[in-house]
Design an enzyme around this catalytic site. Sequence first.
Site, PDB file in Angstrom:
ATOM      1  N   SER A  90       0.831  -1.202   0.000  1.00  0.00           N
ATOM      2  CA  SER A  90       0.000   0.000   0.000  1.00  0.00           C
ATOM      3  C   SER A  90       0.877   1.267   0.000  1.00  0.00           C
ATOM      4  O   SER A  90       1.630   1.492  -0.941  1.00  0.00           O
ATOM      5  CB  SER A  90      -0.966  -0.031   1.180  1.00  0.00           C
ATOM      6  OG  SER A  90      -1.952   0.969   1.051  1.00  0.00           O
ATOM      7  N   ASP A 115      -0.431  -4.145  -3.957  1.00  0.00           N
ATOM      8  CA  ASP A 115      -1.578  -3.240  -4.041  1.00  0.00           C
ATOM      9  C   ASP A 115      -1.205  -1.829  -3.592  1.00  0.00           C
ATOM     10  O   ASP A 115      -1.701  -1.323  -2.572  1.00  0.00           O
ATOM     11  CB  ASP A 115      -2.766  -3.748  -3.230  1.00  0.00           C
ATOM     12  CG  ASP A 115      -4.088  -3.309  -3.853  1.00  0.00           C
ATOM     13  OD1 ASP A 115      -4.183  -3.322  -5.094  1.00  0.00           O
ATOM     14  OD2 ASP A 115      -5.030  -2.943  -3.123  1.00  0.00           O
ATOM     15  N   HIS A 164      -7.851  -5.465  -0.502  1.00  0.00           N
ATOM     16  CA  HIS A 164      -6.572  -4.755  -0.423  1.00  0.00           C
ATOM     17  C   HIS A 164      -5.478  -5.672   0.143  1.00  0.00           C
ATOM     18  O   HIS A 164      -4.354  -5.717  -0.379  1.00  0.00           O
ATOM     19  CB  HIS A 164      -6.755  -3.526   0.467  1.00  0.00           C
ATOM     20  CG  HIS A 164      -5.667  -2.494   0.358  1.00  0.00           C
ATOM     21  ND1 HIS A 164      -5.113  -2.106  -0.841  1.00  0.00           N
ATOM     22  CD2 HIS A 164      -5.040  -1.761   1.322  1.00  0.00           C
ATOM     23  CE1 HIS A 164      -4.193  -1.182  -0.627  1.00  0.00           C
ATOM     24  NE2 HIS A 164      -4.128  -0.956   0.684  1.00  0.00           N
TER      25      HIS A 164
END
Length: 456
Positions: free
Chosen positions: A159, A183, A253
Amino acid sequence: MLLGLCFLLCCLACWGRSDVGETCHIFTDLSIHNAIIGTGLDVQLLLYTRKNRNCASDLNLENSTAFKYVNATQKFVFIIHGYRPTGSPPVWIDDIVADLLSLEDMNVILVDWNRGATTVFYHIAAAKTKKVADILKTLIDGLLKDGATPESMYLIGVSLGAHIAGFVGQMYNGTLGRITGLDPAGPLYSGKPLDERLDPTDALFVDVIHTDVDGLGYRENLGHIDFYPNGGADQPGCPQTLLSGSQYFKCDHQRSVFLYISTLKESCDITAYPCDSYKDYRNGKCANCDAFQPMTCPTLGYKADRWKDYFVLKNPPVTKAFFDTAKKEPFCMYHYFLEFISWNKNVRRGYIIIKLMTKDGNTTESTIDHEAATFDQYTQTNLLAKFDQDFVNVHRMSLRYYSGTVIGPKYKLRVLRVRLRSLTDTKRPPLCRYDLILLDNVETTFKPIPCEDNQM
């Protein structure tokens, strides 16, 4: 009683220390209270090696003894987490460290910036990412002076951590060995220029896994190869409604991390298929990987850098790869081509469900219903079938043809030949069946036979 008390006191004295009497550092554990009041940036650089796999040392401490575990001739793997809205440690931390060390003898450095990432305000955490990158550069500079090479540096960012990895790579003009983005965060980064996010120039090889492009993740290409499991959104097994609570927001996610961790195990390789779109992949238009010869289609995760030379030399150096996964570990799906030649005078359209059965009764099923297939007379129709099990010896097979007609006549699909061939193991002989009639929405079971030589 006295002996037992002495033993207890000894245990308490040794708590949090390694076998050699050193303090074991652990990932910072905070709470929602910390997230509300905010946290200043404080970074722990926790080193794990096969010599201290259960007792991390902090490389960022002054006069740290952790460097005695460092082997400058081995790979350095940095794990960089992302935004932590509740302050708790990521649930996957222990697994990824343990699995990396089990796979290869290396230096694993867990970048704990939980004091900084923990806040209810996402933009505050995002604003600290470049400061974290500066701290990592200081450490890497020292490692390079001690004999490590830029090529040995491998950064895995989750992330916001993916963009931190990119910022570090920028400071070395893309000479670091590899960056994997799991991601990468989309909010505040989508549409930003290259120096404000991860991009292919940040390392010699950049691979990215996108699993939440319609939510918390980044939609567009960020690496030399970008993997889009299940199209990059709505991962199998993840909740589809708000009734599931926080899992509705984070499951897609987080799936990128669990997919990556599964590639560290030896259970199976997750094969991906370079393609322009998810739709083309599902329609079987991208299952040919002849361009990669003598290698096969690329695989996801840790082993992806085997295809580095091919992707880096592409112009432009951008590749999208698609694949589908199962709902849970090991996530692998096994791909087959189901090839029909029909002899209906009129065109038929419809969907196919295929089942494979072993002699002992095990069954695996694939529903090819994302788009109606077209069956033209004497023209081969190729369908991509995906199974969550791979049967080397298929004893029986069943097909169900469904035209989708609710009102009106039922149609038959007259099959001159149906052929099943494995894409997972291309050397496996294909199986065939000849002169078959499929009734509308009726399951037909038969024993497949080896294809005739001229049909191979």
